[in-house]
Design an enzyme around this catalytic site. Sequence first.
Site, short mmCIF file in Angstrom:
data_model
loop_
_atom_site.label_atom_id
_atom_site.label_comp_id
_atom_site.label_asym_id
_atom_site.label_seq_id
_atom_site.Cartn_x
_atom_site.Cartn_y
_atom_site.Cartn_z
N LYS A 80 0.84 -1.20 0.00
CA LYS A 80 0.00 0.00 0.00
C LYS A 80 0.88 1.25 0.00
O LYS A 80 0.83 2.09 0.90
CB LYS A 80 -0.97 0.00 1.17
CG LYS A 80 -1.99 -1.14 1.08
CD LYS A 80 -3.14 -1.00 2.04
CE LYS A 80 -4.14 -2.12 1.85
NZ LYS A 80 -3.63 -3.44 2.27
N PRO A 85 7.15 10.75 -4.50
CA PRO A 85 7.49 9.97 -5.70
C PRO A 85 8.82 9.21 -5.60
O PRO A 85 8.87 8.02 -5.96
CB PRO A 85 7.55 11.05 -6.80
CG PRO A 85 6.59 12.10 -6.33
CD PRO A 85 6.71 12.13 -4.84
N THR A 87 10.46 8.04 -3.00
CA THR A 87 10.37 6.90 -2.09
C THR A 87 9.47 5.82 -2.69
O THR A 87 9.78 4.62 -2.60
CB THR A 87 9.86 7.36 -0.70
OG1 THR A 87 10.66 8.46 -0.29
CG2 THR A 87 9.95 6.25 0.32
N GLN A 192 -14.57 -10.80 6.49
CA GLN A 192 -15.12 -9.44 6.68
C GLN A 192 -16.61 -9.35 6.32
O GLN A 192 -17.20 -8.28 6.31
CB GLN A 192 -14.32 -8.43 5.86
CG GLN A 192 -12.86 -8.30 6.31
CD GLN A 192 -12.09 -7.31 5.46
OE1 GLN A 192 -12.51 -6.18 5.26
NE2 GLN A 192 -10.94 -7.74 4.95
N ALA A 196 -18.74 -13.43 -2.04
CA ALA A 196 -17.93 -13.57 -3.25
C ALA A 196 -18.79 -13.38 -4.51
O ALA A 196 -18.42 -12.62 -5.42
CB ALA A 196 -17.27 -14.94 -3.26
N GLY A 210 -8.54 -14.21 2.31
CA GLY A 210 -7.46 -14.52 3.24
C GLY A 210 -7.86 -15.49 4.32
O GLY A 210 -7.91 -16.71 4.10
#
Length: 233
Positions: A80, A85, A87, A192, A196, A210
């Site tokens: 994420k 820019p 880094t 969560q 699907a 997950g």
Amino acid sequence: MRIKGDKDPNTDLTKLISMKKQTRLILALDVTSRAKAVFLVEQLSTYFDAVKIGYPLILSAGIGIVKEISAFSPVITDLKIADIPNTNRLICEAALGAGASGVIAHAFPGKDSLEACAKSVAAHGADLFVVTEMSHPGAEQFMAPLAEQMARLALDAGAAGVVAPATRPERIKKIRSIIGDRIIISPGVGAQGGSALKALEAGADYLIVGRSVYGAEDPAAAARKVLSELHGE
Ligand code: O7M
């Protein structure tokens, strides 16, 4: 494999550089042991089109885990990325140099930051995915009001796709209307509370799954269960 509500592959213009589109599932491998990660990928890779790994596994096992897992499956590194820019570029280079086929970045640092990711990713022939609105309740606070703008920025930056929440299928639909044929990868299924099938019907291309798989007593059976849900069985 055709799935209920699937696009016709002959007219589907969606093209990903690195990921096949067979099971439509991406495994979120948020375990913190290298041995467990490799054990799980060995038994589960046939059920998934890619494996997404992020801070929990990379910080525990080291960046070399990207290469190990990519022997079984394309790896999307979920760091994420959200920095200036220069880094961002350095982070992308590290992930892609380690063997990642895709990287995930945030849009909120702005155009120049996202373009730095897009440039690195293109130079490696990999895919960039951009977070729009996250799947947890807190995302309604700051992200949801800006999600559509972030989706537009992802489109302009040339991202392969975006991340949109399976917990809010109506938001997937909205984001699909903005990004056209780019890819939507969608987390929030299972643990969560997202469905699907509903996420796919709303326009997601891939579902990120997950804990409900890797945390199950029989992870392979849990993966098969998600697949049968997608087939409406
Ligand atoms: O199925 P879970 O809930 O165990 O895992 C979901 C994975 O998706 C986990 O790796 C999260 O970090 C990630 N994720 C979300 O759950 N929600 C989001 O909005 C975005 C992500 C993500 O993958 O972002 C790239």
